[in-house]
Design an enzyme around this catalytic site. Structure first.
Site, PDB file in Angstrom:
ATOM      1  N   MET A  21      -5.813   4.791   7.336  1.00 49.42           N
ATOM      2  CA  MET A  21      -6.485   4.525   6.067  1.00 49.42           C
ATOM      3  C   MET A  21      -5.731   3.492   5.232  1.00 49.42           C
ATOM      4  O   MET A  21      -5.399   3.722   4.071  1.00 49.42           O
ATOM      5  CB  MET A  21      -6.630   5.834   5.276  1.00 49.42           C
ATOM      6  CG  MET A  21      -7.733   6.723   5.779  1.00 49.42           C
ATOM      7  SD  MET A  21      -9.366   6.015   5.484  1.00 49.42           S
ATOM      8  CE  MET A  21      -9.946   5.830   7.173  1.00 49.42           C
ATOM      9  N   HIS A 138      -1.515   1.254   2.138  1.00 54.75           N
ATOM     10  CA  HIS A 138      -2.338   2.445   2.296  1.00 54.75           C
ATOM     11  C   HIS A 138      -3.352   2.559   1.163  1.00 54.75           C
ATOM     12  O   HIS A 138      -3.062   2.246   0.001  1.00 54.75           O
ATOM     13  CB  HIS A 138      -1.466   3.701   2.326  1.00 54.75           C
ATOM     14  CG  HIS A 138      -2.135   4.848   3.014  1.00 54.75           C
ATOM     15  ND1 HIS A 138      -3.158   5.578   2.432  1.00 54.75           N
ATOM     16  CD2 HIS A 138      -1.953   5.389   4.251  1.00 54.75           C
ATOM     17  CE1 HIS A 138      -3.564   6.513   3.276  1.00 54.75           C
ATOM     18  NE2 HIS A 138      -2.849   6.431   4.376  1.00 54.75           N
ATOM     19  N   HIS A 139      -4.554   3.011   1.529  1.00 57.74           N
ATOM     20  CA  HIS A 139      -5.625   3.167   0.545  1.00 57.74           C
ATOM     21  C   HIS A 139      -5.256   4.199  -0.520  1.00 57.74           C
ATOM     22  O   HIS A 139      -5.857   4.222  -1.615  1.00 57.74           O
ATOM     23  CB  HIS A 139      -6.915   3.595   1.253  1.00 57.74           C
ATOM     24  CG  HIS A 139      -8.145   2.944   0.705  1.00 57.74           C
ATOM     25  ND1 HIS A 139      -8.333   2.713  -0.651  1.00 57.74           N
ATOM     26  CD2 HIS A 139      -9.263   2.474   1.310  1.00 57.74           C
ATOM     27  CE1 HIS A 139      -9.509   2.143  -0.848  1.00 57.74           C
ATOM     28  NE2 HIS A 139     -10.090   1.974   0.327  1.00 57.74           N
ATOM     29  N   ALA A 140      -4.291   5.057  -0.264  1.00 53.67           N
ATOM     30  CA  ALA A 140      -3.844   6.013  -1.268  1.00 53.67           C
ATOM     31  C   ALA A 140      -3.183   5.316  -2.451  1.00 53.67           C
ATOM     32  O   ALA A 140      -3.108   5.880  -3.547  1.00 53.67           O
ATOM     33  CB  ALA A 140      -2.865   7.017  -0.652  1.00 53.67           C
ATOM     34  N   ASN A 311      -6.931   4.172  -6.963  1.00 57.63           N
ATOM     35  CA  ASN A 311      -8.347   4.006  -6.644  1.00 57.63           C
ATOM     36  C   ASN A 311      -9.225   4.352  -7.840  1.00 57.63           C
ATOM     37  O   ASN A 311      -9.110   5.432  -8.421  1.00 57.63           O
ATOM     38  CB  ASN A 311      -8.727   4.901  -5.460  1.00 57.63           C
ATOM     39  CG  ASN A 311      -8.155   4.389  -4.153  1.00 57.63           C
ATOM     40  OD1 ASN A 311      -8.758   3.554  -3.493  1.00 57.63           O
ATOM     41  ND2 ASN A 311      -6.974   4.873  -3.790  1.00 57.63           N
TER      42      ASN A 311
END
Length: 478
Positions: A21, A138-140, A311
């Site tokens: 991810m 990382h998308h986190a 996000n």
């Protein structure tokens, strides 16, 4: 110490060995504009002076025991930049196929969660003497918009390298003990019952408002519901392999179509992607009767949140009108659906998804995702959606890295189990740079999809009669 939001933590839980991810980009540069030779050591030197401008670069995760609550970020006491910036050489002759093969291999590798969640690969050996940076974050830690802002933070506006002095020295943090983490989690969890009641009240009211809106709207203009997408060959359980392709479209032509139709640039991008997918499936005799459904992340950042990391997105499921043969009619349908989707987002509110993800138990969500992957459950039901399409506004001015002028920045978004294709677009100068990531066991030729994008844009330019417009003037239009 800072706790991840629920949405940020969800991207950690969604990660499996088959579905890393992270988001990233392939940025191509012309090193002839640099006064000092471009090299791995030079990039490490420049990045070292910019770390304070990109907070995620020195933050690492610390999980809470038993997965009782979302992990926390700390300033990594063991940070070493050489664990994150590495070099590689593209095989000769260094053309798009060779570059894409290297990127495919790099993107398929998950990030090491024991360190700050990013990597940059410095590539040489590209044709025409060019060089490249392949980034993975990382998308986190970021979404498309904050990732774009982070990228700009480590680049320059001219070949001259600007010096950025931190306001105060960076201080690493000690790794918190399990007792400290549990106490921190308990204090946060104690507030959740009240927040659940408030979220439930707001969500119920939003659902009623959306239902009333749907009663006055045509069914053809409503966003799709999850699990209503038709099945295609690229909607199945993933394998760990990845294939990448990239291309650039003329943003001025897209703007000309926008002006001729009163649509948005995003509408035109979705219509081009939908037409390209229709062509790809038609070549295989697979065009479904129902329209393909794209998962389109929409930024819900407020003006006060611009520049904030993490996000701030909400998904919209958009029918791509692939059941329509006429590209102009396809664009009209997509425009109407997107107008309806924006209206629904205003009614639902930007924080609804954020609120509910706060209440998910990380350990439970992670186990559920791994079970879903191991059991190949993506093959057992209708797809949640067919394809991910993201359009991120980028800079309209030239950027440089270590003195080298950036020629293009092809974004790279993740793919999900059951959705084996991601098409991400970012504007830069007068071009739209498109990165396509796929599972090659589901999409047999991702370069073919890239070629179809050009064919669809050309068809729209011809059909709307905008081939002779003043593209130079349009380059100055936002």
């Amino acid at each position: 110490m800072e706790r991840l939001t629920g949405l940020d933590a969800a991207f950690l839980a969604l990660e499996t060995p088959r579905s890393p991810m992270h988001v990233g980009s392939l940025a191509v540069f012309d090193p002839s504009t640099a006064e000092v030779p471009w090299s791995l050591e030079r990039i490490i030197e420049v990045f070292s002076t910019r770390l304070h401008l990109a907070p995620p670069f020195r933050r690492r995760l610390v999980p809470v025991a038993f997965g009782l609550h979302h992990p926390v970020w700390i300033e990594d006491p063991d940070f070493d930049i050489r664990n994150h910036i590495r070099g590689a050489t593209v095989p000769a002759p260094g053309g798009p196929d060779e570059v894409a093969a290297v990127v495919s291999d790099l993107v398929a590798r998950p990030l090491d969660q024991r360190r700050p969640l990013w990597e940059v690969w410095v590539l040489d050996g590209l044709e025409h003497g060019n060089v490249a940076l392949v980034s993975k974050v990382h998308h986190a830690a970021i979404d498309g918009t904050s990732g774009n802002e982070l990228q700009v933070a480590v680049l320059d506006l001219s070949p001259e390298i600007e010096v950025h002095e931190p306001e105060e020295p960076w201080e690493p943090e000690p790794v918190p003990t399990e007792a400290e983490l549990l106490a921190y989690a308990a204090a946060s969890l104690a507030r959740q019952p009240v927040r659940v009641v408030k979220a439930l009240r707001r969500t119920t009211q939003a659902a009623l408002d959306v239902r009333r809106m749907g009663q006055t709207s045509s069914a053809a203009t409503l966003p799709a519901a999850p699990f209503t997408a038709p099945r295609t060959s690229f909607n199945a359980a993933l394998t760990p392999r990845r294939s990448f392709a990239y291309t650039s479209l003329d943003l001025r032509q897209v703007k000309a179509i926008r002006q001729a139709t009163a649509c948005t640039v995003n509408d035109v991008v979705l219509a081009i992607c939908g037409g390209a997918l229709r062509r790809y499936l038609a070549a295989r005799g697979e065009v479904p009767e129902a329209p393909l459904v794209a998962m389109v992340p929409i930024s819900v950042r407020t003006a006060d949140e611009q520049g904030a990391l993490g996000n701030k997105v909400s998904p919209t499921f958009v029918p791509l009108a692939t059941d329509v043969d006429d590209p102009c009619e396809r664009l009209r349908v997509i425009h109407e659906v997107m107008d309806e989707a924006k209206a629904q987002h205003e009614v639902i509110g930007a924080d609804t998804l954020q609120e509910w993800t706060e209440f998910a138990a990380p350990a439970l969500l992670g186990r559920a995702v791994r079970l879903y992957t191991r059991a190949h459950l993506a093959d057992a039901h209708r797809p949640v959606f067919n394809v991910t399409i993201s359009n991120v506004p980028g800079p309209g001015f030239p950027l440089y890295s270590a003195g080298a002028r950036m020629l293009a920045a092809y974004p790279i978004g993740p793919i999900f189990d059951g959705g084996g294709l991601n098409m991400t677009v970012m504007s830069y100068l007068d071009q739209l740079d498109v990165g396509l990531l796929a599972c090659p066991d589901l999409v047999d030729d991702v370069w073919e999809v890239a070629d179809h994008l050009h064919a669809e844009l050309a068809r729209l330019v011809e059909d709307f009669g905008v081939a002779d417009v003043d593209l130079a003037a349009l380059s100055r239009v936002g």
